[in-house]
Design a protein around this motif. Sequence first.
Motif, PDB file in Angstrom:
ATOM      1  N   GLU A  27       0.797  -1.219   0.000  1.00 31.76           N
ATOM      2  CA  GLU A  27       0.000   0.000   0.000  1.00 31.76           C
ATOM      3  C   GLU A  27       0.836   1.278   0.000  1.00 31.76           C
ATOM      4  O   GLU A  27       0.315   2.348  -0.305  1.00 31.76           O
ATOM      5  CB  GLU A  27      -0.940   0.008   1.213  1.00 31.76           C
ATOM      6  CG  GLU A  27      -2.014  -1.056   1.130  1.00 31.76           C
ATOM      7  CD  GLU A  27      -2.945  -1.038   2.334  1.00 31.76           C
ATOM      8  OE1 GLU A  27      -2.782  -0.188   3.233  1.00 31.76           O
ATOM      9  OE2 GLU A  27      -3.847  -1.900   2.374  1.00 31.76           O
ATOM     10  N   ASN A  28       2.098   1.168   0.354  1.00 36.41           N
ATOM     11  CA  ASN A  28       2.972   2.342   0.476  1.00 36.41           C
ATOM     12  C   ASN A  28       4.309   2.094  -0.214  1.00 36.41           C
ATOM     13  O   ASN A  28       5.361   2.455   0.317  1.00 36.41           O
ATOM     14  CB  ASN A  28       3.192   2.671   1.953  1.00 36.41           C
ATOM     15  CG  ASN A  28       1.918   2.926   2.690  1.00 36.41           C
ATOM     16  OD1 ASN A  28       1.335   3.987   2.574  1.00 36.41           O
ATOM     17  ND2 ASN A  28       1.459   1.927   3.439  1.00 36.41           N
ATOM     18  N   ASN A  29       4.275   1.490  -1.375  1.00 33.99           N
ATOM     19  CA  ASN A  29       5.500   1.066  -2.029  1.00 33.99           C
ATOM     20  C   ASN A  29       6.467   2.216  -2.309  1.00 33.99           C
ATOM     21  O   ASN A  29       7.675   2.072  -2.100  1.00 33.99           O
ATOM     22  CB  ASN A  29       5.198   0.295  -3.315  1.00 33.99           C
ATOM     23  CG  ASN A  29       6.406  -0.476  -3.796  1.00 33.99           C
ATOM     24  OD1 ASN A  29       7.200  -0.949  -2.984  1.00 33.99           O
ATOM     25  ND2 ASN A  29       6.561  -0.582  -5.090  1.00 33.99           N
ATOM     26  N   LEU A  30       5.975   3.341  -2.773  1.00 39.59           N
ATOM     27  CA  LEU A  30       6.862   4.482  -3.043  1.00 39.59           C
ATOM     28  C   LEU A  30       7.527   4.971  -1.756  1.00 39.59           C
ATOM     29  O   LEU A  30       8.731   5.243  -1.736  1.00 39.59           O
ATOM     30  CB  LEU A  30       6.099   5.623  -3.710  1.00 39.59           C
ATOM     31  CG  LEU A  30       5.686   5.394  -5.159  1.00 39.59           C
ATOM     32  CD1 LEU A  30       4.817   6.551  -5.648  1.00 39.59           C
ATOM     33  CD2 LEU A  30       6.895   5.227  -6.052  1.00 39.59           C
ATOM     34  N   LEU A  31       6.764   5.074  -0.689  1.00 34.93           N
ATOM     35  CA  LEU A  31       7.315   5.483   0.601  1.00 34.93           C
ATOM     36  C   LEU A  31       8.328   4.457   1.097  1.00 34.93           C
ATOM     37  O   LEU A  31       9.419   4.819   1.562  1.00 34.93           O
ATOM     38  CB  LEU A  31       6.193   5.655   1.628  1.00 34.93           C
ATOM     39  CG  LEU A  31       6.620   5.988   3.056  1.00 34.93           C
ATOM     40  CD1 LEU A  31       7.394   7.300   3.102  1.00 34.93           C
ATOM     41  CD2 LEU A  31       5.395   6.017   3.968  1.00 34.93           C
ATOM     42  N   TYR A  32       7.998   3.194   0.988  1.00 40.41           N
ATOM     43  CA  TYR A  32       8.889   2.114   1.424  1.00 40.41           C
ATOM     44  C   TYR A  32      10.222   2.167   0.675  1.00 40.41           C
ATOM     45  O   TYR A  32      11.291   2.092   1.289  1.00 40.41           O
ATOM     46  CB  TYR A  32       8.190   0.767   1.222  1.00 40.41           C
ATOM     47  CG  TYR A  32       9.005  -0.422   1.635  1.00 40.41           C
ATOM     48  CD1 TYR A  32       9.221  -0.702   2.978  1.00 40.41           C
ATOM     49  CD2 TYR A  32       9.551  -1.285   0.689  1.00 40.41           C
ATOM     50  CE1 TYR A  32       9.967  -1.796   3.368  1.00 40.41           C
ATOM     51  CE2 TYR A  32      10.291  -2.385   1.073  1.00 40.41           C
ATOM     52  CZ  TYR A  32      10.502  -2.641   2.408  1.00 40.41           C
ATOM     53  OH  TYR A  32      11.245  -3.733   2.789  1.00 40.41           O
ATOM     54  N   GLU A  33      10.171   2.327  -0.629  1.00 37.97           N
ATOM     55  CA  GLU A  33      11.402   2.406  -1.434  1.00 37.97           C
ATOM     56  C   GLU A  33      12.207   3.660  -1.085  1.00 37.97           C
ATOM     57  O   GLU A  33      13.429   3.615  -1.005  1.00 37.97           O
ATOM     58  CB  GLU A  33      11.083   2.364  -2.924  1.00 37.97           C
ATOM     59  CG  GLU A  33      10.564   1.016  -3.403  1.00 37.97           C
ATOM     60  CD  GLU A  33      11.529  -0.136  -3.144  1.00 37.97           C
ATOM     61  OE1 GLU A  33      12.758   0.048  -3.294  1.00 37.97           O
ATOM     62  OE2 GLU A  33      11.063  -1.228  -2.760  1.00 37.97           O
ATOM     63  N   PHE A  34      11.512   4.775  -0.867  1.00 38.83           N
ATOM     64  CA  PHE A  34      12.178   6.010  -0.465  1.00 38.83           C
ATOM     65  C   PHE A  34      12.909   5.814   0.859  1.00 38.83           C
ATOM     66  O   PHE A  34      14.075   6.195   1.008  1.00 38.83           O
ATOM     67  CB  PHE A  34      11.156   7.155  -0.357  1.00 38.83           C
ATOM     68  CG  PHE A  34      11.733   8.421   0.179  1.00 38.83           C
ATOM     69  CD1 PHE A  34      12.449   9.277  -0.647  1.00 38.83           C
ATOM     70  CD2 PHE A  34      11.557   8.772   1.515  1.00 38.83           C
ATOM     71  CE1 PHE A  34      12.993  10.452  -0.154  1.00 38.83           C
ATOM     72  CE2 PHE A  34      12.092   9.948   2.020  1.00 38.83           C
ATOM     73  CZ  PHE A  34      12.812  10.788   1.177  1.00 38.83           C
ATOM     74  N   ILE A  35      12.224   5.217   1.827  1.00 38.88           N
ATOM     75  CA  ILE A  35      12.823   4.970   3.141  1.00 38.88           C
ATOM     76  C   ILE A  35      14.060   4.079   3.004  1.00 38.88           C
ATOM     77  O   ILE A  35      15.117   4.360   3.589  1.00 38.88           O
ATOM     78  CB  ILE A  35      11.791   4.336   4.099  1.00 38.88           C
ATOM     79  CG1 ILE A  35      10.707   5.351   4.449  1.00 38.88           C
ATOM     80  CG2 ILE A  35      12.460   3.791   5.355  1.00 38.88           C
ATOM     81  CD1 ILE A  35       9.508   4.746   5.150  1.00 38.88           C
TER      82      ILE A  35
END
Length: 132
Positions: free
Chosen positions: A76-84
């Motif tokens: 659900e938060n793939n972009l945020l996860y990759e950014f982190i």
Amino acid sequence: MDLIEIFKALGDENRIRILNLLIRQELCVCEIETVLDMTQSNASRHLNKLKTSGIITSEKKSQWVYYRVDNKFIEENNLLYEFIKNKMAENTQLLRDIETLKKYKNSNFTCEQLREDKSQVLKYLREQCNNN
């Protein structure tokens, strides 16, 4: 998952350090507290906040509780996860934590040994980290 709760959970250095380890592998609370050299109550409090926000999940195996990043959070938060993940790779403290985790895993210490004599494991890890 509530975006505000996710960012509140990520707004603490200790929780970021925990998440950094859990991105790499599933870990027991005793392993997290040892690698990050924090108390059990402190580690548990931060793990609970990450779990309540939906970032991590846990599973009881025998007498141990293991934590990992929740697949639903990643989906659900793939972009945020990759950014982190990318930002974590740039942080000196987080990179040191990963090295400590590797040294711990290579040591073959077990959760039982951590329960019996955590100080012995911490001494070993400090020696290994100072040798580099």
